[in-house]
Motif scaffolding. Structure first.
Motif, mmCIF file in Angstrom:
data_model
loop_
_atom_site.group_PDB
_atom_site.id
_atom_site.type_symbol
_atom_site.label_atom_id
_atom_site.label_comp_id
_atom_site.label_asym_id
_atom_site.label_seq_id
_atom_site.Cartn_x
_atom_site.Cartn_y
_atom_site.Cartn_z
ATOM 1 N N ARG A 140 0.845 -1.196 0.000
ATOM 2 C CA ARG A 140 0.000 0.000 0.000
ATOM 3 C C ARG A 140 0.882 1.247 0.000
ATOM 4 N N PRO A 141 0.639 2.174 -0.945
ATOM 5 C CA PRO A 141 1.385 3.437 -0.942
ATOM 6 C C PRO A 141 1.065 4.244 0.316
ATOM 7 N N GLN A 142 2.098 4.804 0.938
ATOM 8 C CA GLN A 142 1.941 5.549 2.182
ATOM 9 C C GLN A 142 2.208 7.039 2.009
ATOM 10 N N THR A 143 2.155 7.517 0.786
ATOM 11 C CA THR A 143 2.360 8.934 0.518
ATOM 12 C C THR A 143 1.442 9.356 -0.623
ATOM 13 N N ILE A 144 1.262 10.643 -0.769
ATOM 14 C CA ILE A 144 0.449 11.190 -1.853
ATOM 15 C C ILE A 144 1.370 11.958 -2.780
ATOM 16 N N GLY A 145 1.180 11.776 -4.077
ATOM 17 C CA GLY A 145 2.002 12.464 -5.064
ATOM 18 C C GLY A 145 2.824 11.483 -5.874
ATOM 19 N N ARG A 146 3.898 11.985 -6.435
ATOM 20 C CA ARG A 146 4.753 11.174 -7.297
ATOM 21 C C ARG A 146 5.614 10.219 -6.469
ATOM 22 N N VAL A 147 5.646 8.966 -6.902
ATOM 23 C CA VAL A 147 6.477 7.942 -6.275
ATOM 24 C C VAL A 147 7.366 7.377 -7.368
ATOM 25 N N SER A 148 8.671 7.492 -7.193
ATOM 26 C CA SER A 148 9.588 6.990 -8.221
ATOM 27 C C SER A 148 10.709 6.188 -7.577
ATOM 28 N N GLY A 149 11.226 5.281 -8.357
ATOM 29 C CA GLY A 149 12.318 4.457 -7.868
ATOM 30 C C GLY A 149 12.852 3.593 -8.992
ATOM 31 N N THR A 150 13.733 2.681 -8.637
ATOM 32 C CA THR A 150 14.318 1.781 -9.623
ATOM 33 C C THR A 150 14.287 0.353 -9.104
ATOM 34 N N ALA A 151 14.366 -0.568 -10.044
ATOM 35 C CA ALA A 151 14.472 -1.995 -9.731
ATOM 36 C C ALA A 151 15.537 -2.573 -10.640
ATOM 37 N N ALA A 152 16.308 -3.509 -10.117
ATOM 38 C CA ALA A 152 17.372 -4.128 -10.917
ATOM 39 C C ALA A 152 17.615 -5.538 -10.415
ATOM 40 N N ILE A 153 18.100 -6.378 -11.329
ATOM 41 C CA ILE A 153 18.576 -7.695 -10.928
ATOM 42 C C ILE A 153 20.073 -7.694 -11.109
ATOM 43 N N GLY A 154 20.754 -8.528 -10.337
ATOM 44 C CA GLY A 154 22.197 -8.576 -10.241
ATOM 45 C C GLY A 154 22.982 -8.149 -11.465
ATOM 46 N N GLY A 155 23.655 -7.028 -11.384
ATOM 47 C CA GLY A 155 24.587 -6.577 -12.402
ATOM 48 C C GLY A 155 23.985 -5.967 -13.646
ATOM 49 N N GLN A 156 22.669 -5.856 -13.744
ATOM 50 C CA GLN A 156 22.043 -5.272 -14.933
ATOM 51 C C GLN A 156 21.629 -3.836 -14.651
ATOM 52 N N PRO A 157 21.434 -3.035 -15.699
ATOM 53 C CA PRO A 157 21.043 -1.641 -15.482
ATOM 54 C C PRO A 157 19.671 -1.555 -14.808
ATOM 55 N N PRO A 158 19.476 -0.524 -13.976
ATOM 56 C CA PRO A 158 18.202 -0.404 -13.259
ATOM 57 C C PRO A 158 17.044 -0.041 -14.184
ATOM 58 N N LEU A 159 15.884 -0.447 -13.757
ATOM 59 C CA LEU A 159 14.634 -0.202 -14.468
ATOM 60 C C LEU A 159 13.845 0.836 -13.679
ATOM 61 N N ARG A 160 13.430 1.922 -14.315
ATOM 62 C CA ARG A 160 12.734 3.007 -13.620
ATOM 63 C C ARG A 160 11.253 2.682 -13.457
ATOM 64 N N ILE A 161 10.731 2.925 -12.240
ATOM 65 C CA ILE A 161 9.321 2.696 -11.925
ATOM 66 C C ILE A 161 8.755 3.993 -11.351
ATOM 67 N N ASP A 162 7.810 4.610 -12.056
ATOM 68 C CA ASP A 162 7.197 5.852 -11.622
ATOM 69 C C ASP A 162 5.691 5.670 -11.516
ATOM 70 N N SER A 163 5.124 6.137 -10.409
ATOM 71 C CA SER A 163 3.680 6.081 -10.180
ATOM 72 C C SER A 163 3.227 7.423 -9.634
ATOM 73 N N PHE A 164 1.918 7.647 -9.716
ATOM 74 C CA PHE A 164 1.328 8.817 -9.074
ATOM 75 C C PHE A 164 0.248 8.312 -8.131
ATOM 76 N N VAL A 165 0.292 8.769 -6.878
ATOM 77 C CA VAL A 165 -0.643 8.297 -5.861
ATOM 78 C C VAL A 165 -1.642 9.422 -5.563
ATOM 79 N N TYR A 166 -2.913 9.101 -5.756
ATOM 80 C CA TYR A 166 -3.991 10.038 -5.457
ATOM 81 C C TYR A 166 -4.409 9.910 -4.000
ATOM 82 N N PRO A 167 -4.967 10.984 -3.424
ATOM 83 C CA PRO A 167 -5.449 10.905 -2.036
ATOM 84 C C PRO A 167 -6.624 9.956 -1.911
#
Length: 167
Positions: A140-167
């Motif tokens: 469950r998202p615990q903030t309101i607004g833009r949520v961004s981050g990255t995900a990666a598996i061992g040694g590979q370039p990161p994958l960007r994950i961006d979401s927007f959370v509404y109230p």
């Protein structure tokens, strides 16, 4: 003065005001219609073709909510080919807002090991039989607004994950 003149009403016609009212009413109806179309498309969370996003980086594929609701269940799914793992285990590293502002409730399959450091979490999973490895993180998202981050598996370039959370 004739008899018909006595009965006629003397009303002021405000044609400019009536035109302005008609324009404002039309604009209001268009705004309401645009809101309904956006809701059906999934812009405000829930279902719809725009509610989910997909990203690919290297061998890792991610499916995540583009639009989510504050403290409502959200699912992030990662998929990668077993051939890209190269062993009996693999690591999935998450960084950014998804680590800080996402309350993880359930992970399938259950990670063998979890290591957290600052704004980074490393999950270690055993390789399951099959051609593809699938990891689902429900939370469950615990903030309101833009949520961004990255995900990666061992040694590979990161994958960007961006979401927007509404109230």
């Amino acid at each position: 003065m004739t008899r018909s003149d006595k009965r006629s009403l003397q009303l002021d016609e405000h044609l400019e005001f009536q035109r302005l009212l008609h324009v404002l009413r039309t604009i209001g109806m268009l705004v309401l219609l645009a809101g309904i179309v956006a809701a059906l498309a999934g812009v405000f969370g829930g279902g719809g073709p725009m509610s989910q996003a997909h990203a690919t980086g290297g061998a890792l594929d991610a499916s995540y909510p583009r639009f989510a609701r504050f403290q409502s269940p959200a699912l992030i799914a990662f998929e990668l080919p077993t051939a890209a793992v190269g062993g009996d285990s693999f690591e999935l590293v998450l960084e950014g807002d998804h680590v800080r502002e996402f309350d993880v409730e359930h992970i399938v399959p259950e990670p063998r090991e979890v290591a957290a450091a600052g704004h980074r979490v490393r999950y270690t999973f055993d390789v399951a039989p099959g051609e593809r490895q699938l990891v689902r993180i429900k939370g469950r998202p615990q903030t309101i607004g833009r949520v961004s981050g990255t995900a990666a598996i061992g040694g590979q370039p990161p994958l960007r994950i961006d979401s927007f959370v509404y109230p």
